[in-house]
Enzyme design. Structure first.
Site, short mmCIF file in Angstrom:
data_model
loop_
_atom_site.label_atom_id
_atom_site.label_comp_id
_atom_site.label_asym_id
_atom_site.label_seq_id
_atom_site.Cartn_x
_atom_site.Cartn_y
_atom_site.Cartn_z
N SER A 75 -20.67 -0.55 38.16
CA SER A 75 -19.92 -1.61 38.84
C SER A 75 -18.42 -1.30 38.87
CB SER A 75 -20.10 -2.94 38.12
OG SER A 75 -21.44 -3.32 38.11
N1 SAH Z 1 -23.81 -1.56 33.79
C1 SAH Z 1 -24.21 -0.30 34.31
C2 SAH Z 1 -24.55 -0.36 35.76
C3 SAH Z 1 -25.94 -0.53 35.93
S1 SAH Z 1 -26.61 -0.45 37.56
C4 SAH Z 1 -23.15 0.75 34.09
O1 SAH Z 1 -22.12 0.45 33.48
O2 SAH Z 1 -23.40 1.88 34.48
C5 SAH Z 1 -28.08 -1.36 37.21
C6 SAH Z 1 -29.00 -0.69 36.24
O3 SAH Z 1 -30.10 -1.57 36.00
C7 SAH Z 1 -29.61 0.61 36.74
O4 SAH Z 1 -29.36 1.62 35.81
C8 SAH Z 1 -31.10 0.31 36.86
O5 SAH Z 1 -31.92 1.43 36.54
C9 SAH Z 1 -31.27 -0.80 35.83
N2 SAH Z 1 -32.42 -1.68 36.03
C10 SAH Z 1 -32.94 -2.14 37.20
N3 SAH Z 1 -33.97 -2.95 36.95
C11 SAH Z 1 -34.12 -3.01 35.59
C12 SAH Z 1 -35.04 -3.69 34.74
N4 SAH Z 1 -36.00 -4.48 35.20
N5 SAH Z 1 -34.89 -3.52 33.40
C13 SAH Z 1 -33.90 -2.72 32.89
N6 SAH Z 1 -33.02 -2.06 33.68
C14 SAH Z 1 -33.14 -2.20 35.00
#
Ligand code: SAH
Length: 228
Positions: A75
């Site tokens: 993000s």
């Molecule tokens: N906060 C993170 C950004 C994450 S993007 C950072 O600093 O990089 C969203 C993330 O959520 C992705 O890595 C994706 O793989 C994960 N995600 C999506 N659905 C999910 C679920 N049901 N459980 C756990 N992680 C999930």
């Protein structure tokens, strides 16, 4: 301090300045006049460039999202700051994060809380985030690979929960794992998303607040095992 350290410090300071300006501009809708000094100090301290691929390092301190591979993004710093600020984390808190991604948000939370529990669905992303956090010596993080929709019941209740991917609605399991007085911050919706804060009161009732429109990748749902 060497020249490189000084340059990094300058870039992070400029990023925090940009975050503060955006916080002031959006304060009528976020109802947050300024972010807490603890949150801004955490943003100043975490080396964001070490969480992104070498080809994106030059943009690591620009206030925008960046690709982290596997179709996912880290993000923009303002959103990381806003979500973290809305959680009102205190030093003794236990925090749950859903969607570890590259681990940047995890590292920010780890500077503010006692322990961060983080869940990532993608095995390779979880592996890489664990490596990066380990290399940086972030010790107060426990991670697991799996579906975050269900939360982490063995470690519950939590003082704060952050979800970094958009759910179609607020997952019941996460609300159930909030301690009284705790907050859940998450994007909700499909093509039209809102950042939401759910606060659990001491009588277990919940209050929901919409903050601003946002744009996140969808929170995936792990397919249930087929019936035999
Ligand atoms: N906060 C993170 C950004 C994450 S993007 C950072 O600093 O990089 C969203 C993330 O959520 C992705 O890595 C994706 O793989 C994960 N995600 C999506 N659905 C999910 C679920 N049901 N459980 C756990 N992680 C999930």
């Amino acid at each position: 301090m060497g020249a490189i350290d000084e340059e990094e410090r300058r870039l992070r300071e400029a990023m925090v300045g940009e975050v503060e300006r955006m916080a002031a501009t959006l304060s009528p809708s976020t109802a947050r006049r300024a972010f807490s000094p603890r949150v801004l100090a955490a943003l100043r301290a975490v080396p964001r460039h070490l969480f992104v691929a070498p080809e994106h390092q030059a943009d690591a301190y620009v206030n925008r999202p960046l690709p982290i591979g596997y179709g996912q993004t880290i993000s923009q710093p303002f959103i990381v700051a806003l979500m973290t600020d809305l959680l009102d984390i205190e030093p003794g808190d236990r925090v749950l994060e859903i969607g570890t991604g590259c681990g940047y948000q995890t590292a920010v939370l780890a500077r503010l809380a006692a322990t961060v529990f983080t869940i990532e669905l993608s095995e390779p992303l979880a592996q890489r985030a664990g490596d990066t956090l380990g290399r940086l010596g972030v010790a107060n993080v426990q991670s697991r690979t799996g579906d975050g929709n269900l939360g982490w019941s063995e470690a519950a209740p939590f003082d704060a929960i952050l979800v970094a991917a958009a759910a179609p609605e607020v997952p019941d399991a996460l609300v159930a794992q909030l301690a009284p007085g705790a907050r859940l911050v998450l994007p909700v919706g499909g093509s039209d998303q809102q950042l939401i804060v759910v606060e659990k009161r001491s009588d277990q009732s919940t209050v929901l607040r919409e903050i601003i429109p946002v744009c996140f990748v969808p929170l995936a749902r792990k397919k249930p095992a087929p019936d035999i």
